[in-house]
Design a protein around this motif. Structure first.
Motif, PDB file in Angstrom:
ATOM      1  N   VAL A  58       0.829  -6.266  -2.891  1.00  0.00           N
ATOM      2  CA  VAL A  58       0.194  -5.662  -4.077  1.00  0.00           C
ATOM      3  C   VAL A  58      -1.273  -6.108  -4.157  1.00  0.00           C
ATOM      4  CG1 VAL A  58       0.247  -5.555  -6.604  1.00  0.00           C
ATOM      5  CG2 VAL A  58       2.376  -5.599  -5.332  1.00  0.00           C
ATOM      6  N   LEU A  59      -1.499  -7.350  -3.739  1.00  0.00           N
ATOM      7  CA  LEU A  59      -2.841  -7.926  -3.771  1.00  0.00           C
ATOM      8  C   LEU A  59      -3.810  -7.103  -2.918  1.00  0.00           C
ATOM      9  CD1 LEU A  59      -4.174 -10.552  -4.906  1.00  0.00           C
ATOM     10  CD2 LEU A  59      -3.749 -11.580  -2.675  1.00  0.00           C
ATOM     11  N   ALA A  60      -3.348  -6.705  -1.738  1.00  0.00           N
ATOM     12  CA  ALA A  60      -4.215  -5.982  -0.816  1.00  0.00           C
ATOM     13  C   ALA A  60      -4.442  -4.538  -1.276  1.00  0.00           C
ATOM     14  CB  ALA A  60      -3.618  -6.011   0.593  1.00  0.00           C
ATOM     15  N   TYR A  61      -3.468  -3.973  -2.007  1.00  0.00           N
ATOM     16  CA  TYR A  61      -3.576  -2.553  -2.361  1.00  0.00           C
ATOM     17  C   TYR A  61      -3.770  -2.341  -3.848  1.00  0.00           C
ATOM     18  CZ  TYR A  61      -1.963  -2.191   2.373  1.00  0.00           C
ATOM     19  OH  TYR A  61      -1.872  -2.327   3.732  1.00  0.00           O
ATOM     20  N   ARG A  62      -4.262  -3.384  -4.531  1.00  0.00           N
ATOM     21  CA  ARG A  62      -4.330  -3.266  -6.005  1.00  0.00           C
ATOM     22  C   ARG A  62      -5.257  -2.147  -6.462  1.00  0.00           C
ATOM     23  NH1 ARG A  62      -7.324  -9.124  -6.914  1.00  0.00           N
ATOM     24  NH2 ARG A  62      -8.285  -8.993  -4.868  1.00  0.00           N
ATOM     25  N   ASP A  63      -6.379  -1.930  -5.733  1.00  0.00           N
ATOM     26  CA  ASP A  63      -7.307  -0.879  -6.162  1.00  0.00           C
ATOM     27  C   ASP A  63      -6.668   0.496  -6.040  1.00  0.00           C
ATOM     28  OD1 ASP A  63      -9.125  -2.837  -6.613  1.00  0.00           O
ATOM     29  OD2 ASP A  63     -10.088  -2.648  -4.643  1.00  0.00           O
ATOM     30  N   LEU A  64      -5.993   0.668  -4.895  1.00  0.00           N
ATOM     31  CA  LEU A  64      -5.297   1.930  -4.636  1.00  0.00           C
ATOM     32  C   LEU A  64      -4.275   2.206  -5.743  1.00  0.00           C
ATOM     33  CD1 LEU A  64      -5.420   3.899  -2.257  1.00  0.00           C
ATOM     34  CD2 LEU A  64      -3.544   2.667  -1.212  1.00  0.00           C
ATOM     35  N   LEU A  65      -3.520   1.167  -6.123  1.00  0.00           N
ATOM     36  CA  LEU A  65      -2.487   1.324  -7.152  1.00  0.00           C
ATOM     37  C   LEU A  65      -3.117   1.538  -8.531  1.00  0.00           C
ATOM     38  CD1 LEU A  65       0.053  -1.423  -6.050  1.00  0.00           C
ATOM     39  CD2 LEU A  65       0.434   1.037  -6.021  1.00  0.00           C
ATOM     40  N   ALA A  66      -4.154   0.746  -8.821  1.00  0.00           N
ATOM     41  CA  ALA A  66      -4.781   0.831 -10.140  1.00  0.00           C
ATOM     42  C   ALA A  66      -5.401   2.207 -10.353  1.00  0.00           C
ATOM     43  CB  ALA A  66      -5.830  -0.260 -10.292  1.00  0.00           C
ATOM     44  N   GLY A  67      -5.824   2.835  -9.264  1.00  0.00           N
ATOM     45  CA  GLY A  67      -6.454   4.142  -9.351  1.00  0.00           C
ATOM     46  C   GLY A  67      -5.587   5.182 -10.034  1.00  0.00           C
ATOM     47  N   PHE A  68      -4.268   5.062  -9.886  1.00  0.00           N
ATOM     48  CA  PHE A  68      -3.381   6.061 -10.473  1.00  0.00           C
ATOM     49  C   PHE A  68      -2.622   5.528 -11.676  1.00  0.00           C
ATOM     50  CE2 PHE A  68      -3.753   6.918  -5.909  1.00  0.00           C
ATOM     51  CZ  PHE A  68      -4.476   8.096  -5.989  1.00  0.00           C
ATOM     52  N   GLY A  69      -2.873   4.252 -11.994  1.00  0.00           N
ATOM     53  CA  GLY A  69      -2.386   3.611 -13.197  1.00  0.00           C
ATOM     54  C   GLY A  69      -1.060   3.991 -13.789  1.00  0.00           C
ATOM     55  N   TRP A  70      -1.118   4.434 -15.061  1.00  0.00           N
ATOM     56  CA  TRP A  70       0.116   4.611 -15.832  1.00  0.00           C
ATOM     57  C   TRP A  70       1.029   5.694 -15.271  1.00  0.00           C
ATOM     58  CZ3 TRP A  70       1.307   9.249 -18.118  1.00  0.00           C
ATOM     59  CH2 TRP A  70       0.264  10.183 -18.231  1.00  0.00           C
ATOM     60  N   GLN A  71       0.455   6.764 -14.705  1.00  0.00           N
ATOM     61  CA  GLN A  71       1.309   7.830 -14.170  1.00  0.00           C
ATOM     62  C   GLN A  71       2.296   7.263 -13.146  1.00  0.00           C
ATOM     63  OE1 GLN A  71      -2.099   8.189 -14.326  1.00  0.00           O
ATOM     64  NE2 GLN A  71      -2.656  10.350 -14.540  1.00  0.00           N
ATOM     65  N   LEU A  72       1.761   6.375 -12.282  1.00  0.00           N
ATOM     66  CA  LEU A  72       2.616   5.803 -11.245  1.00  0.00           C
ATOM     67  C   LEU A  72       3.740   4.977 -11.849  1.00  0.00           C
ATOM     68  CD1 LEU A  72       0.368   4.645  -8.322  1.00  0.00           C
ATOM     69  CD2 LEU A  72       2.116   6.416  -8.357  1.00  0.00           C
ATOM     70  N   LEU A  73       3.417   4.198 -12.863  1.00  0.00           N
ATOM     71  CA  LEU A  73       4.454   3.374 -13.493  1.00  0.00           C
ATOM     72  C   LEU A  73       5.552   4.263 -14.074  1.00  0.00           C
ATOM     73  CD1 LEU A  73       2.413   0.540 -15.245  1.00  0.00           C
ATOM     74  CD2 LEU A  73       3.684   0.473 -13.093  1.00  0.00           C
ATOM     75  N   VAL A  74       5.139   5.358 -14.730  1.00  0.00           N
ATOM     76  CA  VAL A  74       6.118   6.289 -15.305  1.00  0.00           C
ATOM     77  C   VAL A  74       6.993   6.882 -14.201  1.00  0.00           C
ATOM     78  CG1 VAL A  74       6.413   8.479 -16.538  1.00  0.00           C
ATOM     79  CG2 VAL A  74       4.675   6.848 -17.284  1.00  0.00           C
TER      80      VAL A  74
END
Lengths: 118, 237
Positions: free
Chosen positions: A72-88
């Motif tokens: 997650v540390l290495a890909y945090r920007d990629l993940l943060a880019g799509f934020g809440w939609q991804l969590l849902v």
């Protein structure tokens, strides 16, 4: 312990070999699991060494996923880019896929038992 | 004494990566016991958080950490193979329920793909993210290769798999207790379909039978997904 490792690593290698040679979609370890299962079913028993060591080994299965989680540390920007939609998406899809197959299997097993008893 | 050199060893030596992983796991297990096994104190979740805390505090990059982390991760292969042993222990139950299990796993495989992509599509996620979501429900090595094959981003797929696995491991027990679905075979199979290896590790704590069926469902769902995703992916283009 050594005997257990020989079995497990051996079957994983066999799985990798078959998977690569035939370009199968399953990874070596999954194929190795199916092969080992067939072997145990054919010889109708589990070798003593595995009977002792496998439950101990599998009781620490959680440990083996911790390094992957740190990615997650290495890909945090990629993940943060799509934020809440991804969590849902991840939460809803995971919940649905737990729930509906669970209910389906419960239903099918009840019908199955009913038929066997009839 | 050279303090900088000491810090550098802690950051980059493979041995320290192994040690930190084991330590994070040990502390997570102790915490889990202290919380009497509360689902939120899941050892993978807590272990990952502790490890992330350490990496951020010491400024260690993921790449440096993985020089050691990979040695722990490498044991996942033999552990997956080892799932055959408890499964064999449930051979008679497996034989009796083979039909219902097969139907459930095919249905679950399809649902795992459609639910993730469908909800993502409704929320207007970009196409490449949707393609990376197709493999959300399967074990990491299958997810990465299948995702790459259809034009997704393998690393993103791996992250989706891990986050879903942790989420599934946390909620499965409360969810199924709430609905009164306590049967080990049902609990295990659903977990293996939805939350793959991380879920499997969780239900092993509950019962060996649940763990065995989770392992089987994880493997077979991987097969179903690997076959279905390349067939369904063109619909997204």
């Amino acid at each position: 312990m050594i005997e257990t490792l020989l079995w497990l690593v051996g079957y994983q290698l066999a799985g990798e070999l078959i998977s690569r040679s035939f370009s199968l979609p399953l990874p070596g370890p999954v194929l190795g699991m199916l092969l080992l299962f067939c072997t145990l079913a054919a010889r109708k028993s589990v070798p003593d060494s595995m009977k002792l060591n496998v439950p101990r080994f599998l009781s620490h299965l959680s440990l083996l996923f911790i390094p992957a989680g740190a990615a997650v540390l290495a890909y945090r920007d990629l993940l943060a880019g799509f934020g809440w939609q991804l969590l849902v998406v991840l939460a809803a899809s995971t919940t649905l896929t737990l729930l509906l197959p669970g209910l389906l299997l419960k239903l099918l097993l009840a019908r199955h038992r009913h038929k066997e008893e009839a | 004494m050279n303090l900088m050199a000491a810090v550098e060893v802690m950051r980059t030596s493979p041995l320290s990566g192994v040690f930190v992983t084991l330590l994070a796991y040990k502390l997570a297990v102790l915490f889990n016991r202290r919380c009497k096994g509360h689902p939120l104190s899941n050892p993978v979740l807590i272990g990952v958080l502790l490890l992330l805390g350490w990496l951020l505090a010491t400024g260690t990059s993921y790449r440096d950490y993985m020089k050691g982390g990979v040695m722990v991760q490498m044991l996942l292969g033999p552990a997956t193979v080892a799932l055959a042993v408890p499964l064999y222990g449930n051979l008679s139950r497996l034989k009796r329920a083979a039909g219902p299990l097969a139907i459930t796993i095919v249905f679950g495989g399809l649902l795992g793909i459609i639910s993730a992509v469908g909800i993502g599509w409704l929320l207007q996620l970009p196409q490449q993210v949707l393609l990376s979501l197709t493999t959300r429900a399967v074990t990491t090595p299958i997810a990465m290769s299948v995702s790459q094959g259809v034009g997704g981003i393998p690393e993103l797929s791996a992250m989706f798999v891990i986050l879903s696995g942790i989420f599934g491991a946390v909620i499965v027990k409360p969810l199924f207790s709430l609905l009164g679905m306590g049967d080990d075979m049902v609990l295990g199979t659903a977990t293996g379909i939805s939350a793959h290896g991380i879920g499997t590790a969780r239900v092993f704590q509950l019962s060996e039978t649940a763990g065995a069926f989770a392992g089987l469902a994880m493997g077979l769902n991987g097969v179903v997904t690997a076959i279905l995703v390349p067939l369904l992916a063109p619909l997204l283009h």
